[in-house]
Design an enzyme around this catalytic site. Structure first.
Site, PDB file in Angstrom:
ATOM      1  N   LYS A  62     -14.595  44.144 -32.392  1.00 27.76           N
ATOM      2  CA  LYS A  62     -16.048  44.095 -32.154  1.00 27.76           C
ATOM      3  C   LYS A  62     -16.448  45.047 -31.021  1.00 27.76           C
ATOM      4  CE  LYS A  62     -16.193  39.597 -31.330  1.00 27.76           C
ATOM      5  NZ  LYS A  62     -14.780  39.219 -31.430  1.00 27.76           N
ATOM      6  N   ARG A  77     -20.977  32.031 -31.260  1.00 32.47           N
ATOM      7  CA  ARG A  77     -19.643  31.668 -31.746  1.00 32.47           C
ATOM      8  C   ARG A  77     -19.626  30.252 -32.311  1.00 32.47           C
ATOM      9  NH1 ARG A  77     -16.710  35.536 -28.131  1.00 32.47           N
ATOM     10  NH2 ARG A  77     -14.477  35.274 -28.332  1.00 32.47           N
ATOM     11  N   ARG A 106      -3.205  45.406 -26.825  1.00 30.94           N
ATOM     12  CA  ARG A 106      -4.488  45.821 -26.242  1.00 30.94           C
ATOM     13  C   ARG A 106      -4.359  46.004 -24.721  1.00 30.94           C
ATOM     14  NH1 ARG A 106      -9.938  42.616 -27.627  1.00 30.94           N
ATOM     15  NH2 ARG A 106      -9.033  40.854 -26.526  1.00 30.94           N
ATOM     16  N   ARG A 129      -5.438  42.055 -20.582  1.00 33.75           N
ATOM     17  CA  ARG A 129      -6.335  40.934 -20.272  1.00 33.75           C
ATOM     18  C   ARG A 129      -5.514  39.668 -20.114  1.00 33.75           C
ATOM     19  NH1 ARG A 129     -11.414  40.805 -24.314  1.00 33.75           N
ATOM     20  NH2 ARG A 129     -10.832  38.617 -24.338  1.00 33.75           N
ATOM     21  N   ARG A 169      -6.638  31.173 -28.985  1.00 31.71           N
ATOM     22  CA  ARG A 169      -7.940  31.784 -29.279  1.00 31.71           C
ATOM     23  C   ARG A 169      -8.137  31.937 -30.788  1.00 31.71           C
ATOM     24  NH1 ARG A 169      -7.465  37.045 -26.283  1.00 31.71           N
ATOM     25  NH2 ARG A 169      -9.612  37.484 -26.868  1.00 31.71           N
TER      26      ARG A 169
HETATM   27  P1  AMP Z   1     -14.100  37.771 -25.872  1.00 37.16           P
HETATM   28  O1  AMP Z   1     -13.977  38.889 -24.926  1.00 37.16           O
HETATM   29  O2  AMP Z   1     -15.328  37.859 -26.732  1.00 37.16           O
HETATM   30  O3  AMP Z   1     -12.840  37.548 -26.691  1.00 37.16           O
HETATM   31  O4  AMP Z   1     -14.312  36.432 -24.998  1.00 37.16           O
HETATM   32  C1  AMP Z   1     -13.339  36.041 -24.040  1.00 37.16           C
HETATM   33  C2  AMP Z   1     -13.506  34.565 -23.743  1.00 37.16           C
HETATM   34  O5  AMP Z   1     -14.819  34.311 -23.213  1.00 37.16           O
HETATM   35  C3  AMP Z   1     -13.388  33.650 -24.949  1.00 37.16           C
HETATM   36  O6  AMP Z   1     -12.040  33.326 -25.258  1.00 37.16           O
HETATM   37  C4  AMP Z   1     -14.177  32.430 -24.457  1.00 37.16           C
HETATM   38  O7  AMP Z   1     -13.426  31.677 -23.517  1.00 37.16           O
HETATM   39  C5  AMP Z   1     -15.325  33.073 -23.688  1.00 37.16           C
HETATM   40  N1  AMP Z   1     -16.489  33.359 -24.568  1.00 37.16           N
HETATM   41  C6  AMP Z   1     -16.994  34.577 -24.909  1.00 37.16           C
HETATM   42  N2  AMP Z   1     -18.064  34.457 -25.695  1.00 37.16           N
HETATM   43  C7  AMP Z   1     -18.260  33.132 -25.872  1.00 37.16           C
HETATM   44  C8  AMP Z   1     -19.207  32.353 -26.604  1.00 37.16           C
HETATM   45  N3  AMP Z   1     -20.171  32.935 -27.340  1.00 37.16           N
HETATM   46  N4  AMP Z   1     -19.092  31.000 -26.547  1.00 37.16           N
HETATM   47  C9  AMP Z   1     -18.143  30.406 -25.829  1.00 37.16           C
HETATM   48  N5  AMP Z   1     -17.197  31.075 -25.127  1.00 37.16           N
HETATM   49  C10 AMP Z   1     -17.251  32.427 -25.137  1.00 37.16           C
END
Ligand code: AMP
Length: 214
Positions: A14, A89, A128, A161, A172
């Site tokens: 994304k 999400r 990554r 990360r 995840r």
């Molecule tokens: P990402 O970088 O999008 O993979 O997000 C990293 C982490 O942030 C996720 O594993 C969640 O812990 C939190 N997170 C990001 N976006 C959301 C969302 N829309 N709702 C809940 N948690 C989120």
């Protein structure tokens, strides 16, 4: 304010697609993950609340991320067009987004799901690397930096990360199928979802998204 939603599992690309789409679609990129990581880094109350959930690979509470996103969207210019990456999400977040967009007199211009098999997701997340300076993304095999471990753009040392470790990645991905798959069905039932093959070069995937939205 209008919004385009980019859905997909962790590692579906994304963020990489979004970086290619900003100029092409004239959108502002909003990554919920980046917003939360910045809040954690800055030690804000929201960041302190989010940190534990993120470390475990769980979703932060809907109310917390919903507030951060709503504040950001409603503080922008009225004609702004956003590309939402990582939000919503859950169905509750999608309902909240519908309300915020409707209140602004705008609309959701499209919802795109990046489709990638689980085997490829695991491989992508394990390799990554990110730049802590400018947030540029790399992959040790498929998208390496010119000098190993060093950001091409700002020269900072690349890092993994903290939630890209094997145990957290597994969590995840299972959180995605438990909590975000119902959201995909929800958009699908409203006939508001287009699926795009997320395997290919970043430019190819970006092109497919543009075609799917047109
Ligand atoms: P990402 O970088 O999008 O993979 O997000 C990293 C982490 O942030 C996720 O594993 C969640 O812990 C939190 N997170 C990001 N976006 C959301 C969302 N829309 N709702 C809940 N948690 C989120």
């Amino acid at each position: 304010m209008d919004a385009i939603i980019l859905l997909g599992a962790p590692g579906s690309g994304k963020g990489t697609a979004a970086s290619r789409l900003i100029a092409r679609l004239g959108v502002q990129h909003v990554s919920s993950g980046d917003l939360l990581r910045n809040a954690v880094k800055a030690g804000t109350p929201a960041g302190r609340e989010a940190e534990g959930f993120m470390k475990r690979g769980e979703l932060v509470p809907d109310e917390l991320i919903g507030r951060i996103i709503a504040d950001l969207l409603t503080s922008g210019k009225s004609g702004a067009k956003y590309l939402l990456d990582g939000f919503p999400r859950t169905v509750a977040q999608a309902e909240m987004l519908d309300r915020v967009v409707a209140q602004s007199g705008g609309r959701i211009l499209g919802t795109v799901l990046l489709d990638v098999s689980e085997a490829i997701l695991v491989e992508r997340l394990a390799g990554r690397r990110v730049c802590p300076g400018c947030a540029a993304g790399y992959h040790v095999r498929t998208m390496p930096s010119k000098v190993s471990g060093v950001c091409d753009h700002c020269g900072a040392g690349l890092v993994q990360r903290s939630d890209d470790t094997p145990d957290t990645v597994r969590n995840r991905l299972s959180v995605f199928s438990r909590q975000t798959a119902p959201l995909i069905e929800w958009y699908g039932a409203r006939k508001a979802l287009v699926r795009v093959d997320g395997v290919g070069s970043a430019d190819e995937v970006a092109e497919r998204i543009i075609q799917a939205l047109s």
